[in-house]
Design a protein around this motif. Structure first.
Motif, short mmCIF file in Angstrom:
data_model
loop_
_atom_site.label_atom_id
_atom_site.label_comp_id
_atom_site.label_asym_id
_atom_site.label_seq_id
_atom_site.Cartn_x
_atom_site.Cartn_y
_atom_site.Cartn_z
N ILE A 186 27.94 12.41 -5.57
CA ILE A 186 29.00 13.28 -4.70
C ILE A 186 29.33 12.26 -3.81
O ILE A 186 28.09 11.84 -2.94
CB ILE A 186 28.28 14.69 -4.07
N PHE A 187 30.38 11.95 -3.26
CA PHE A 187 30.97 11.17 -2.30
C PHE A 187 31.23 12.27 -1.01
O PHE A 187 32.09 13.20 -1.19
CB PHE A 187 31.98 10.17 -2.59
N GLY A 188 31.00 11.92 -0.06
CA GLY A 188 31.61 12.59 1.27
C GLY A 188 31.55 11.72 2.77
O GLY A 188 30.77 10.82 2.52
N ARG A 197 37.67 8.76 13.10
CA ARG A 197 39.06 9.34 12.98
C ARG A 197 40.07 8.92 11.99
O ARG A 197 40.97 8.37 12.08
CB ARG A 197 39.63 8.95 14.68
N GLY A 198 39.15 9.03 10.66
CA GLY A 198 40.03 8.71 9.53
C GLY A 198 39.89 7.42 8.84
O GLY A 198 40.45 7.24 7.85
N GLU A 199 38.87 6.44 9.43
CA GLU A 199 38.82 5.02 9.10
C GLU A 199 38.09 5.41 7.89
O GLU A 199 37.29 6.05 7.78
CB GLU A 199 37.97 4.33 10.13
N ARG A 200 38.38 4.88 6.90
CA ARG A 200 37.86 5.16 5.56
C ARG A 200 36.60 4.88 5.29
O ARG A 200 36.18 3.51 5.42
CB ARG A 200 39.03 4.71 4.42
N GLY A 201 35.88 5.53 4.60
CA GLY A 201 34.25 5.08 4.19
C GLY A 201 33.67 6.38 3.65
O GLY A 201 34.33 7.55 3.51
N SER A 202 32.58 6.16 3.30
CA SER A 202 31.84 7.40 2.55
C SER A 202 30.23 7.09 2.37
O SER A 202 30.02 6.12 2.32
CB SER A 202 32.52 8.10 1.52
N GLN A 203 29.76 8.30 2.10
CA GLN A 203 28.18 7.94 1.66
C GLN A 203 28.13 8.86 0.22
O GLN A 203 29.08 9.61 -0.12
CB GLN A 203 26.95 8.28 2.60
#
Length: 160
Positions: A11-13, A147-153
Motif C-alpha cells: 500500500i502506498f500513501g 503541499r502536494g510535492e509528490r512522494g509516498s511511503q
C-alpha cells in the motif's frame, strides 16, 4: 488479499492510512488504503469481507492501522465530515471536532478502528499507530506538509 506465501501486498500513501490484515488461523493477509474517501466507502470492512472468501473469520483477524494523518492535523472543510456522517451515520460524530473558522478535524484512525470492530474484529486485535505523518514529516512523507510535492511511503505485508 492473498494466501500465497512469498507474495507481498503493498500500500502506498502520503497521509492516507495503510491498513494491514493477518489471519493466523487461515494464513491469509490483506492490505487496504484508507484515505477519507476509502474510509467513507468502508474499505476496511470490505477487506475483512474479502478475507471471508478465504474462510477467514473476523474474530481471528489481526489488523494494523499504520502511520497516517491524525486528527491533530486533518483539518477539513465541511465536505469531509458531511460525507463521513452521510455514509456512516451518527456513530462517526464522535470522531469529528468542530474548530474555528467553520472547519473540522476528523479522526480517520478512530473511524477505521470503529469500522473494523463493527466488521467483527475484537478491539484487542486492532493496533493503531499513534504516528501522524504531518507531525512527523521528517520520518514520513506527508502530502499535506509538502503541499502536494509528490512522494509516498509503503506498507508491506506477506506470508513466509
Amino acid at each position: 488479499v492473498t494466501d500465497i506465501p512469498g507474495l507481498s501486498l503493498v500500500i502506498f500513501g502520503a497521509d492516507c492510512l495503510p491498513i494491514l490484515f493477518y489471519d493466523p488461523v487461515r494464513r491469509v493477509v490483506a492490505a487496504a488504503h484508507a484515505g477519507w474517501r476509502g474510509t467513507v466507502l468502508n474499505i476496511a470492512a470490505k477487506a475483512v469481507q474479502a478475507m471471508g472468501f478465504y474462510g477467514c473469520e473476523p474474530a481471528n483477524i489481526l489488523a494494523a492501522i499504520g502511520p497516517g494523518i491524525s486528527k491533530c492535523c486533518f483539518e477539513t472543510h465541511e465536505d469531509v465530515p458531511n460525507e463521513v456522517t452521510a455514509a456512516l451515520g451518527s456513530s462517526a460524530v464522535h470522531f469529528i471536532e468542530v474548530i474555528e473558522g467553520g472547519k473540522f478535524k476528523v479522526d480517520l484512525k478512530g473511524i477505521n478502528a470503529m469500522l473494523l470492530e463493527k466488521a467483527g474484529l475484537s478491539a484487542a486485535n486492532i493496533a493503531v499507530s499513534g504516528d501522524c505523518t504531518v507531525c512527523l514529516h521528517d520520518k514520513y512523507w506527508s502530502h499535506r506538509y509538502t503541499r502536494g510535492e509528490r512522494g509516498s511511503q509503503a506498507a508491506v505485508i506477506g506470508l513466509t
